[in-house]
Design an enzyme around this catalytic site. Structure first.
Site, PDB file in Angstrom:
ATOM      1  CE  LYS A  61       3.889   0.134   3.673  1.00  0.00           C
ATOM      2  NZ  LYS A  61       2.464  -0.158   3.641  1.00  0.00           N
ATOM      3  NE  ARG A  93       4.953  -8.383  11.465  1.00  0.00           N
ATOM      4  CZ  ARG A  93       4.548  -7.396  10.645  1.00  0.00           C
ATOM      5  NH1 ARG A  93       3.536  -7.575   9.839  1.00  0.00           N
ATOM      6  NH2 ARG A  93       5.143  -6.243  10.662  1.00  0.00           N
ATOM      7  CD  GLU A 144      -2.795   1.031   2.509  1.00  0.00           C
ATOM      8  OE1 GLU A 144      -2.663   0.148   3.368  1.00  0.00           O
ATOM      9  OE2 GLU A 144      -3.599   1.973   2.619  1.00  0.00           O
TER      10      GLU A 144
HETATM   11  P1  ATP Z   1       2.816  -1.827   7.471  1.00  0.00           P
HETATM   12  O1  ATP Z   1       2.031  -2.176   8.693  1.00  0.00           O
HETATM   13  O2  ATP Z   1       4.238  -1.526   7.720  1.00  0.00           O
HETATM   14  O3  ATP Z   1       2.137  -0.803   6.619  1.00  0.00           O
HETATM   15  P2  ATP Z   1       1.730  -3.763   5.779  1.00  0.00           P
HETATM   16  O4  ATP Z   1       1.789  -5.227   5.805  1.00  0.00           O
HETATM   17  O5  ATP Z   1       0.433  -3.144   6.099  1.00  0.00           O
HETATM   18  O6  ATP Z   1       2.876  -3.187   6.673  1.00  0.00           O
HETATM   19  P3  ATP Z   1       1.797  -3.510   2.970  1.00  0.00           P
HETATM   20  O7  ATP Z   1       2.210  -2.345   2.166  1.00  0.00           O
HETATM   21  O8  ATP Z   1       0.385  -3.919   2.915  1.00  0.00           O
HETATM   22  O9  ATP Z   1       2.237  -3.175   4.430  1.00  0.00           O
HETATM   23  O10 ATP Z   1       2.759  -4.760   2.696  1.00  0.00           O
HETATM   24  C1  ATP Z   1       3.133  -5.224   1.434  1.00  0.00           C
HETATM   25  C2  ATP Z   1       3.604  -6.642   1.555  1.00  0.00           C
HETATM   26  O11 ATP Z   1       4.717  -6.724   2.448  1.00  0.00           O
HETATM   27  C3  ATP Z   1       2.529  -7.539   2.103  1.00  0.00           C
HETATM   28  O12 ATP Z   1       2.413  -8.663   1.278  1.00  0.00           O
HETATM   29  C4  ATP Z   1       2.984  -7.880   3.481  1.00  0.00           C
HETATM   30  O13 ATP Z   1       2.608  -9.179   3.831  1.00  0.00           O
HETATM   31  C5  ATP Z   1       4.512  -7.752   3.392  1.00  0.00           C
HETATM   32  N1  ATP Z   1       5.074  -7.377   4.686  1.00  0.00           N
HETATM   33  C6  ATP Z   1       4.823  -6.263   5.399  1.00  0.00           C
HETATM   34  N2  ATP Z   1       5.479  -6.281   6.571  1.00  0.00           N
HETATM   35  C7  ATP Z   1       6.192  -7.437   6.605  1.00  0.00           C
HETATM   36  C8  ATP Z   1       7.081  -8.050   7.552  1.00  0.00           C
HETATM   37  N3  ATP Z   1       7.391  -7.477   8.718  1.00  0.00           N
HETATM   38  N4  ATP Z   1       7.620  -9.247   7.226  1.00  0.00           N
HETATM   39  C9  ATP Z   1       7.346  -9.823   6.058  1.00  0.00           C
HETATM   40  N5  ATP Z   1       6.524  -9.316   5.138  1.00  0.00           N
HETATM   41  C10 ATP Z   1       5.943  -8.138   5.388  1.00  0.00           C
HETATM   42 MG    MG Z   2      -1.085  -2.108   5.562  1.00  0.00          MG
END
Ligand code: ATP
Ligand code: MG
Length: 613
Positions: free
Chosen positions: A314, A304, A69
C-alpha cells in the site's frame, strides 16, 4: 513458481468437497471433527471473557477475520486474503469478520475505509451472519487493551522502560548476540502501574518511555526479547479522537482483537511466523488472568502473493499515486482492486485466480499471465462481441454504386455472444435465437491499416492487389490497389465487391478466401477513445531487494488512440465487458464512457491467439 505441495487431497466428507483441499482446510476440518471450539459462547458482539460467558453457544462453526489497516487501497494480494478468509468461513458454516485494524492513528483515513468496504463487497463477500453485521474496529478495543496491559503489569509481565530508542535498540542484541536487560526491568509492579497511568494521562513526552512485555532478553527469537506493547503518541485518531495519547503496538493489539472477537483461526502471511510465540504468550497470560474467552484463537501463516510486474504494498502504491505516475488509486494499470475493476476485471476472474494459485506455506512468485488468463477465461463467454478498427484506413468499394445502387447501405448482423444460450431472444415460433448485433455495409468502410500491403510479405493472406478476402459478415471483395498522398502515405485502399457472396446467403461460400477481416462502416461507425494499457513496470520484480521501482516504470504503459467502433459497441453501458474481435477484451470505462455519445474503452487483456497472417 513452486508447486502447491499442500494442495493435494480432496476430502469427500468435507462440506467443501468441490474445492481442492489445502493445509488450512485440513486444520479447520480437524478442529471441527475434534470439537475444539464447540463449547465456545458468543456474547453477541466482541468482548471479554465475562461478556461471552453471559452469551449463548456460538452458532458460528468458525470465525475468521480480514483485518486491513485503512492506510491505502486494497491490492490483489489482499484479494487473495479476502477470498481465502471469507470462503473458508462460508464453506465451514462460520463467519468472517470485517475488521479495521486502525490502531495506528497517523496514516489512516475514512476514504480508505470506504474503499476497502467497497472492494470486499465488490469481490462478492459480506460480513453478515445470523442476522448480524460483523464489521468491527480495533480502535473500539483500546479500553480493553489498556486493561490487559495493566493486568500484565500487575502480574509482573510488563514494565515501563525509560531507555532511549537508541539504547533499546543497542540492548536488543541480534541473531548471534543475546540482549541486555534494561535498568528499568525490575521496577516493582506498583511503580510500573503508576508510570503507565501517567503515560496515558499525557504526563510524559512522546517517546519518553514505552511499556514492554517482560519475557526474556536472551530469547533466541528476537521478537520475544521484551517487545514493546504501548507507546506515547499525541495524535488525533479518526475514530477515538483525542481520548488516547498512548497507542498499542500492532503485535500487542492484534492477538487481543482476535480474542475479543472469538476468532478461531487467525490467518496471516508468513512474515508473522516469528510473532506467533508472542501471540501465544500474550493470550496465554490473558487467559490465565480470566480476561479473554477460551479456547483462545490460534494463528496460522500462509505464503503472501507475489505477482510479477506489479507492486503489492500500500505504501509504494500510494507513492505512485501521490507522485502522479498514475491517474489515481483506480488507475487501470494498478493492481489495486479498484484498478483491476476499472481495467475490466470481474469478481469471478479474481476469485478464480485466488483458487488457482492456491494456499501454500512457501513463498513463490506468480506470473502476471496467470491473472490475465483468469480474466480471459471468465470473459470468453460473457463479453459482448463487436468490430472495432484501432488503426483505421478507408477502404473504397469501387463497384458498389453500380452493383447495389448509389448510397445503398446493406444491413449486416453477427451474434452478440459466441454461445447463443447465454443471451437469447425468442423468435415468432418460440425458438431461441441468438441475440444479434446490427450494422451496415456501404461503399466506404474502415479497415485496419495492417490489413493491406501493397507488396505482401510471404504468407500474407489479407488485402493486396489481386487478392480476395471476406469482409466478415459482408461480402467477398477483391483488392485492386490503393491511392496515396504526396508523401506516399496510403490514403485509400481500393477493392471491388464480388457479387452474390453476402455472408449467410445461398452459395455465398462458393467463392473461397483465405482470410476474413473485421471492419466498420463509414456510415454508422462511431469514433471512440481507446486506452491501450501495457505493464506499468519493465522489471518483473520492480521492488525486489530494495530496488527503486520508480526507475523501472514503463514509459509506454498507456497509449491512447481514436478508434472507430460499430454502433453496438458505442452503445455499451459503462463497465460493460466487450470483445473487440481480433484485438482483445475491452471494458467501457466506468468513469469516462458515455453510452452512445462519448465512448471510451480500456484494454482489459489481449486475446490469447494473435491474429494469423
Ligand atoms: P501493505 O504492506 O500493502 O500495507 P499489509 O499486509 O501491511 O500490506 P494489511 O492492511 O495489514 O496490509 O493487510 C490485511 C490483510 O491482508 C493481512 O491479513 C495480510 O496478511 C493480507 N495481505 C496483505 N498483503 C498480502 C499479500 N501480498 N498476499 C496475501 N495476503 C496479503
Ligand atoms: Mg501493514
Amino acid at each position: 513458481m513452486s508447486p502447491a505441495t499442500e494442495n493435494t487431497a480432496h476430502n469427500a466428507a468435507s462440506p467443501a468437497a468441490v474445492k481442492p483441499s489445502n493445509f488450512l482446510r485440513q486444520i479447520i476440518e480437524n478442529d471441527l471433527a475434534q470439537g475444539t471450539y464447540a463449547t465456545r459462547q458468543w456474547g453477541g458482539s466482541p468482548g471479554d471473557a465475562a461478556h461471552h460467558a453471559a452469551g449463548a453457544p456460538d452458532v458460528a462453526q468458525v470465525r475468521m477475520r480480514f483485518p486491513p489497516e485503512p492506510n491505502g487501497y486494497l491490492h490483489v494480494g489482499h484479494a487473495k486474503s479476502i477470498c481465502l478468509n471469507f470462503s473458508l468461513a462460508r464453506d465451514y458454516g462460520g463467519v468472517c469478520h470485517m475488521r479495521f485494524d486502525d490502531t495506528n492513528p497517523e496514516k489512516e483515513d475514512v476514504e480508505y475505509v470506504n474503499s476497502i468496504l467497497d472492494a470486499v463487497q465488490w469481490l462478492g463477500f459480506d460480513w453478515q451472519f445470523n442476522g448480524q453485521a460483523h464489521l468491527f474496529h480495533a480502535s473500539d478495543y483500546f479500553g480493553f487493551m489498556y486493561r490487559a496491559a495493566a493486568y500484565l503489569i500487575e502480574s509482573g509481565h510488563a514494565y515501563v522502560d525509560e531507555q532511549t530508542a537508541d539504547q533499546m535498540r543497542a540492548n536488543r542484541g541480534d541473531f548471534g548476540k543475546p540482549g541486555t536487560d534494561s535498568p528499568f526491568r525490575n521496577r516493582p509492579p506498583v511503580e510500573n502501574l503508576e508510570r503507565f497511568r501517567q503515560m496515558a494521562q499525557a504526563q510524559h513526552a512522546d517517546g519518553a518511555m514505552v511499556l514492554r512485555a517482560k519475557i526474556d532478553m536472551g530469547h533466541p527469537n528476537i521478537n520475544m526479547r521484551d517487545p514493546a506493547l504501548y507507546r506515547i503518541r499525541r495524535a488525533t485518531h479518526h475514530n477515538t479522537g483525542d481520548t488516547w495519547c498512548i497507542y498499542p503496538m500492532y503485535t500487542f493489539a492484534h492477538p487481543i482483537e482476535d480474542a475479543l472477537e472469538n476468532i478461531t483461526h487467525s490467518i496471516c502471511t508468513l512474515e508473522f511466523e516469528d510473532q506467533r510465540p508472542f501471540y501465544d504468550w500474550l493470550l496465554d497470560h490473558l487467559r490465565e488472568g480470566g480476561l479473554i474467552n477460551t479456547p483462545q484463537p490460534r494463528q496460522y501463516e500462509f505464503a503472501r502473493l507475489n505477482l510479477t510486474y506489479v507492486i503489492t504494498s500500500k505504501r509504494k502504491l500510494k507513492q505512485l499515486v501521490d507522485e502522479g505516475h498514475v491517474s489515481g488509486w483506480d488507475d487501470p494499470r494498478l493492481p489495486t482492486i479498484a484498478g483491476l475493476r476499472r481495467r475490466g476485471y470481474t469478481p469471478e476472474a479474481i476469485q478464480l485466480f485466488a483458487e488457482r494459485i492456491g494456499v501454500t506455506k512457501s513463498d513463490s512468485w506468480i506470473d502476471y499471465s496467470t491473472l490475465e488468463g483468469c480474466l480471459r477465461e471468465d470473459l470468453e463467454t460473457k463479453a459482448h462481441r463487436g468490430f472495432a478498427v484501432l488503426n483505421p484506413v478507408k477502404l473504397v468499394l469501387t463497384n458498389w454504386d453500380e452493383l447495389m445502387g448509389a448510397g445503398h447501405l446493406e444491413p449486416c448482423t453477427q451474434p452478440a455472444l459466441p454461445h447463443p444460450a447465454h443471451e437469447a431472444t425468442t423468435d415468432a415460433a418460440g425458438a431461441a435465437q441468438p441475440a444479434l448485433r446490427h450494422f451496415t455495409l456501404g461503399k466506404e468502410v474502415w479497415i485496419e491499416r495492417e490489413d493491406f500491403e501493397e507488396v505482401p510479405p510471404k504468407g500474407y493472406k489479407r488485402l493486396f492487389p489481386g487478392n480476395r478476402v471476406r469482409l466478415k459478415a459482408g461480402y467477398v471483395i477483391e483488392c485492386t490497389g490503393c491511392t496515396k498522398d504526396a508523401k506516399g502515405v496510403i490514403t485509400e485502399v481500393l477493392a471491388a465487391v464480388v457479387p452474390d457472396t453476402k455472408s449467410g446467403t445461398p452459395g455465398s461460400d462458393l467463392v473461397k478466401v483465405k482470410a476474413a477481416i473485421t471492419w466498420v462502416g463509414v456510415a454508422d461507425g462511431v469514433n471512440a477513445e481507446v486506452r491501450l494499457y501495457d505493464r506499468l513496470f519493465l522489471d518483473a520484480q520492480p521492488d525486489a531487494g530494495g530496488k527503486d521501482f520508480i526507475e523501472s516504470l514503463n514509459p509506454n504503459s498507456l497509449k491512447v488512440v481514436t478508434a472507430i467502433v460499430e454502433p453496438s459497441l458505442a452503445n455499451a453501458l459503462p463497465d460493460q465487458k466487450l470483445q473487440f474481435e481480433r484485438h482483445g477484451y475491452f471494458v467501457a470505462d466506468r468513469m469516462d464512457h458515455v453510452q452512445g455519445t462519448n465512448p471510451v474503452f480500456s484494454l482489459a487483456v489481449g486475446l490469447k491467439d494473435s491474429w494469423g497472417k
